[in-house]
Design a protein around this motif. Structure first.
Motif: not given
Length: 425
Positions: A167, A171, A351, A354, A413, A416-417, A419-420, A423-425
């Motif tokens: 992650e 990130g 996070d 982050h 973001d 994290l965008a 990453r999300d 990883y389907n966050r």
């Protein structure tokens, strides 16, 4: 006890005792002051390095050494030059873009400085850039090597803060690309303002020709990061793949590495690995004693009581890390500070991925900030220029990087965008 330990460590830094020895001395003083069984010393040192993800560090260092010798760096330079080298300031932007590409393979800013600087600093000087500015540009561009994955500091942060390295790697893509893009725009505008690089030289290859030559090198990040994000390999296994892929390309595709070169390549990688591992080992003992003394909990409680607002907490953390980065080596800073700061950040809803990128970007800036500025010393060595001549040229670049840091800090973001999504966050 904790204050004495910190004092011993800081005095060691000030009098230029090696970082690992300074941290180890502080740990030894802590053991003696608390009358702790000295068998704790080897136990904690062993525990600190007995972590499977840390095996990625020597392999990424070895891969970087192989790529430096194997002709990969010159082909990346030629490819970047063919893309953006034909405009005023294009060669300066080429330096940034090449460092971004090399960082996506090596994971080390020092390796990036030596591999790319040896080629581009003389080229920048030939194109009319002052030598001190060329060295400053190379030093600041190379800091992307610890932000763009794979990144050794991100591995260390993941291990010490118990955060997924996969992650963290994904990130790091957003901040790395963002900072690299801003830096390219900045150096293009700065070159026009100062009148640097007015003549676009005709020694560039066509995009097709340079792209074909660089294709094996450009495939390396795809193989390394693709293996991690697809779940085929762990980051540690990907580091081994990087070594074998770089070796195959250097020996059999570009044919610039001979059997007789391997000893010096491995020797260089081993020496670099030993320095990092000793720091990790002694920092493990230091962290154990600091934690046992209750320092992380005390600092955490103080910060929560006085800085309940995450905005102010991140601002103070940025200021503190920028100052620490000026005096303390990146890897040891991460290992000592992560166990203290990460729990506080998480308690405020930040996070940890982050926060890890905030820490790494901060400390990456420290790598080009005097008086430590390890990247600057490396660039001065490669460019044959004095440190004091380079520092004034660094100031606009450092100001630009601090501006990018503020954006990365307060626009999560960017980190994290992606990453999300993955990883389907």
């Amino acid at each position: 006890m904790a204050i004495v330990m910190l004092g011993v460590m800081l005095i060691g830094f000030i009098v230029s005792i090696p970082i690992a020895v300074s941290i180890g001395l502080a740990g030894a003083v802590g053991l003696l002051m608390t009358n702790t069984n000295l068998l704790i010393l080897p136990k904690e040192i062993y525990t600190a390095i007995d972590k499977f993800p840390l095996a990625a560090i020597p392999f990424f260092i070895l891969a970087g050494a192989i790529m430096e010798r194997g002709g990969i760096s010159i082909r990346l330079v030629n490819f970047a030059k063919s893309l953006i080298g034909g405009v005023q300031g294009g060669l300066a932007a080429t330096c940034v873009l090449t460092c971004m590409m090399f960082a996506a393979i090596s994971g080390s800013s020092i390796a990036t400085t030596f591999a790319i600087g040896a080629i581009l600093i003389p080229a920048l000087v030939r194109d009319g850039y002052p030598r001190p500015y060329a060295a400053a540009l190379q030093a600041s561009s190379a800091e992307l090597g610890v932000i763009i994955p794979p990144s050794i500091p991100l591995i260390l942060y993941g291990v010490s803060a118990e955060v997924s390295i996969g992650e963290l790697f994904i990130g790091g893509i957003g901040p790395g690309i963002f900072i690299g893009a801003v830096m390219m725009i900045f150096v293009l505008l700065y070159a026009r303002w100062k009148g640097y690089g007015k003549v676009a030289r005709a020694d560039r290859l066509s995009i097709t020709q340079s792209g074909i030559q660089a294709l094996p090198a450009l495939c390396l990040p795809v193989v390394i990061l693709g293996g991690i994000y697809s779940g085929i390999t762990t980051p540690t296994e990907a580091s081994v793949v990087a070594v074998f892929a770089a070796l195959l390309i250097g020996m059999f595709v570009y044919r610039e590495i001979k059997i007789s070169d391997l000893f010096s390549i491995f020797h260089k990688a081993v020496m670099s690995t030993v320095m990092i591992m000793i720091i990790i080992a002694t920092a493990g003992l230091f962290s154990y004693l600091i934690t046992r003394a209750g320092v992380p909990n005390a600092i955490g409680s103080y910060l929560r009581d006085t800085l309940s607002d995450p905005f102010m907490f991140l601002l103070i953390v940025n200021i503190v890390l920028l100052v620490i980065g000026m005096f303390v080596e990146t890897n040891s800073s991460i290992l000592v500070l992560s166990p203290i700061l990460v729990p506080v950040a998480m308690s405020m809803g930040i996070d940890p991925v982050h926060f890890g990128l905030i820490m790494v970007v901060n400390l990456a800036i420290g790598m080009v900030t005097p008086p430590l500025g390890v990247n600057v010393y490396a660039a001065c060595t490669v460019g044959n220029v004095r440190f004091d001549q380079v520092v004034p040229r660094l100031l606009p670049l450092i100001a630009m990087m601090i501006g990018c840091l503020m954006v990365v800090t307060y626009v999560p973001d960017i980190t994290l965008a992606l990453r999300d999504i993955v990883y389907n966050r």
